[in-house]
Design an enzyme around this catalytic site. Structure first.
Site, mmCIF file in Angstrom:
data_model
loop_
_atom_site.group_PDB
_atom_site.id
_atom_site.type_symbol
_atom_site.label_atom_id
_atom_site.label_comp_id
_atom_site.label_asym_id
_atom_site.label_seq_id
_atom_site.Cartn_x
_atom_site.Cartn_y
_atom_site.Cartn_z
ATOM 1 N N LYS A 178 0.946 -1.711 0.553
ATOM 2 C CA LYS A 178 0.114 0.101 -0.033
ATOM 3 C C LYS A 178 0.827 1.191 -0.176
ATOM 4 C CE LYS A 178 -4.089 -1.440 2.473
ATOM 5 N NZ LYS A 178 -5.439 -1.780 3.299
ATOM 6 N N ASP A 230 -10.146 2.780 2.197
ATOM 7 C CA ASP A 230 -9.830 2.317 3.210
ATOM 8 C C ASP A 230 -10.395 3.745 4.378
ATOM 9 O OD1 ASP A 230 -9.127 -0.273 2.742
ATOM 10 O OD2 ASP A 230 -6.713 0.671 3.547
HETATM 11 N N1 LIG Z 1 -12.494 -3.914 7.415
HETATM 12 C C1 LIG Z 1 -10.834 -3.514 6.185
HETATM 13 O O1 LIG Z 1 -11.942 -3.471 5.391
HETATM 14 C C2 LIG Z 1 -9.720 -3.296 7.054
HETATM 15 C C3 LIG Z 1 -9.106 -2.467 6.255
HETATM 16 C C4 LIG Z 1 -7.761 -2.513 6.559
HETATM 17 C C5 LIG Z 1 -7.127 -3.264 7.078
HETATM 18 N N2 LIG Z 1 -8.125 -4.651 7.884
HETATM 19 C C6 LIG Z 1 -6.835 -4.923 8.738
HETATM 20 O O2 LIG Z 1 -6.227 -4.564 9.729
HETATM 21 C C7 LIG Z 1 -5.610 -4.714 10.613
HETATM 22 C C8 LIG Z 1 -4.370 -3.845 10.753
HETATM 23 O O3 LIG Z 1 -3.970 -3.763 9.078
HETATM 24 P P1 LIG Z 1 -3.030 -2.589 8.662
HETATM 25 O O4 LIG Z 1 -3.251 -2.793 7.255
HETATM 26 O O5 LIG Z 1 -2.960 -1.000 9.941
HETATM 27 O O6 LIG Z 1 -1.323 -3.798 8.752
HETATM 28 P P2 LIG Z 1 -0.492 -3.307 9.150
HETATM 29 O O7 LIG Z 1 0.584 -2.058 8.775
HETATM 30 O O8 LIG Z 1 0.744 -4.173 9.095
HETATM 31 O O9 LIG Z 1 -0.344 -2.943 10.841
HETATM 32 C C9 LIG Z 1 -0.054 -3.541 12.169
HETATM 33 C C10 LIG Z 1 -0.256 -3.042 13.583
HETATM 34 O O10 LIG Z 1 -0.483 -4.347 13.921
HETATM 35 C C11 LIG Z 1 0.026 -3.936 15.422
HETATM 36 N N3 LIG Z 1 0.750 -5.955 15.998
HETATM 37 C C12 LIG Z 1 0.718 -6.924 14.366
HETATM 38 N N4 LIG Z 1 1.217 -8.304 15.522
HETATM 39 C C13 LIG Z 1 1.351 -7.724 16.560
HETATM 40 C C14 LIG Z 1 1.460 -8.077 18.094
HETATM 41 N N5 LIG Z 1 1.657 -9.148 17.876
HETATM 42 N N6 LIG Z 1 1.548 -7.239 19.232
HETATM 43 C C15 LIG Z 1 0.883 -6.356 18.820
HETATM 44 N N7 LIG Z 1 0.558 -5.640 17.721
HETATM 45 C C16 LIG Z 1 1.215 -6.307 17.218
HETATM 46 C C17 LIG Z 1 1.876 -3.603 14.887
HETATM 47 O O11 LIG Z 1 2.428 -3.137 15.520
HETATM 48 P P3 LIG Z 1 4.402 -2.722 15.345
HETATM 49 O O12 LIG Z 1 3.641 -1.154 14.477
HETATM 50 O O13 LIG Z 1 3.854 -2.064 17.109
HETATM 51 O O14 LIG Z 1 4.342 -3.871 14.756
HETATM 52 C C18 LIG Z 1 0.927 -2.347 13.833
HETATM 53 O O15 LIG Z 1 0.224 -1.608 14.291
HETATM 54 C C19 LIG Z 1 -6.056 -6.121 9.806
HETATM 55 O O16 LIG Z 1 -5.916 -7.416 10.672
HETATM 56 C C20 LIG Z 1 -5.890 -5.933 8.937
HETATM 57 O O17 LIG Z 1 -7.036 -6.844 7.893
HETATM 58 C C21 LIG Z 1 -9.394 -4.190 7.500
#
Ligand SMILES: NC(=O)c1ccc[n+]([C@@H]2O[C@H](COP(=O)([O-])OP(=O)(O)OC[C@H]3O[C@@H](n4cnc5c(N)ncnc54)[C@H](OP(=O)(O)O)[C@@H]3O)[C@@H](O)[C@H]2O)c1
Length: 288
Positions: free
Chosen positions: A72, A108
């Site tokens: 992204k 989003d």
């Molecule tokens: N409903 C929808 O339409 C939609 C749209 C977009 C995303 N999502 C969902 O939103 C979620 C996040 O997506 P993203 O794109 O933001 O991902 P991302 O950029 O990879 O960010 C991941 C986030 O999760 C945290 N994290 C990951 N593993 C962790 C752990 N073991 N303990 C604590 N924190 C942890 C990370 O913290 P750190 O920075 O500390 O690593 C970061 O804040 C996903 O589940 C995705 O499927 C849903």
């Protein structure tokens, strides 16, 4: 299913992994329902192959794209232009071909806002706590600030990421934006004045542990929203509901961001009921 012909316009979702994506089912069902000559295909693209993939998208004349983890942010530099929202968020999840140009958008943030508004949240002057500081947290924070939220607290495991997201958001709006470590989510006083709590971490996804927060610290009216989606309520949503809070999984956001993308590609109004059915969701009720 619409037959694929020489005239069929191709939309792809690029991600790594991409097999789990539910977007192909949603969009192909919507194209078929409206009799549109489009097809939507998932394509796994490794990070190092993204520039080559975008060259291919240009050469093959794809009509548009969705882009998911981990592309992204990286795709922004490969496009001919991006919308103001995508520029501010720093990430693109939708690409539209306009003549010879590929233009990036971010649906989003707006999709998230529509989902929480539908659940009854009125952003102006309210207080939100965001758990996470990745791409989706950036989109959620930006859209909440655009909608006039008064105060945002960003908590993240790596607190430096929460800090830089807060700094980036403070540049844009007069709202108060604070940050802290994710462990603060275990303290009741963190949520004492929260009107909205959002899980923007990937905790709760299959194969990952759940997210634990001091839900009892939230006021009774607080909306709890989990971006993670799935057929059943996540453990985070279930815990909030047990405490009597209104809480929802990320399906509504998934559908709303898809509807916005569908409009950008086709100029047509997407059939929500068809998309919900393709995700295996029941027809819309007042609380879903
Ligand atoms: N409903 C929808 O339409 C939609 C749209 C977009 C995303 N999502 C969902 O939103 C979620 C996040 O997506 P993203 O794109 O933001 O991902 P991302 O950029 O990879 O960010 C991941 C986030 O999760 C945290 N994290 C990951 N593993 C962790 C752990 N073991 N303990 C604590 N924190 C942890 C990370 O913290 P750190 O920075 O500390 O690593 C970061 O804040 C996903 O589940 C995705 O499927 C849903």
């Amino acid at each position: 299913v619409t037959p694929i012909r020489g005239t069929t316009r191709v939309i792809a979702i690029l991600g790594d992994p991409v097999e789990h994506s539910r977007s192909p089912a949603m969009h192909n069902a919507a194209f078929a329902a409206l009799g549109l000559d489009y097809v939507y295909v998932p394509l796994r693209v490794r990070p190092q192959d993204l520039p080559g993939a975008i060259a291919g998208v240009r050469a093959l004349g794809f009509a548009g794209l969705n882009v998911t983890v981990p592309h992204k942010e990286a795709i922004v530099a490969l496009l001919d232009g991006v919308s103001p929202a995508a520029r501010a968020i720093g990430a693109v999840n939708t690409v539209v071909r306009r003549g010879r140009r590929l233009v990036g958008y971010n649906t989003d943030g707006e999709g998230f806002l529509r989902a929480v508004r539908t659940a009854g949240f009125r952003p102006r002057g309210k207080r939100a706590v965001l758990l996470g500081a990745g791409g989706s947290a950036r989109a959620a924070a930006w859209s909440l600030l655009e909608a006039g939220v008064g105060r945002i607290l960003i908590l993240n495991r790596h607190v430096d990421r929460a800090s830089s997201l807060a700094a980036r958001m403070r540049l844009r709006k007069s709202a108060i934006v604070e940050f802290g470590p994710l462990t603060d989510a275990l303290r009741r006083d963190t949520f004492a004045q929260a009107d909205l709590v959002v899980n923007c971490t990937s905790l709760g996804l299959a194969g990952k542990g759940g997210l634990r927060i001091a839900i009892s610290g939230t006021p009774k009216h607080c909306l709890v929203y989990d971006l993670v989606y799935g057929a059943r309520p996540t453990a985070f949503v279930a815990a909030a509901r047990r405490r009597g809070r209104l809480a929802e999984n990320g399906e509504a956001m998934l559908i709303e961001q898809a509807r916005l993308a569908f409009r950008l590609w086709t100029g047509r109004e997407p059939p929500s009921a068809v998309m919900r059915k393709a995700l295996g969701l029941p027809p819309r009720s007042r609380s879903s």
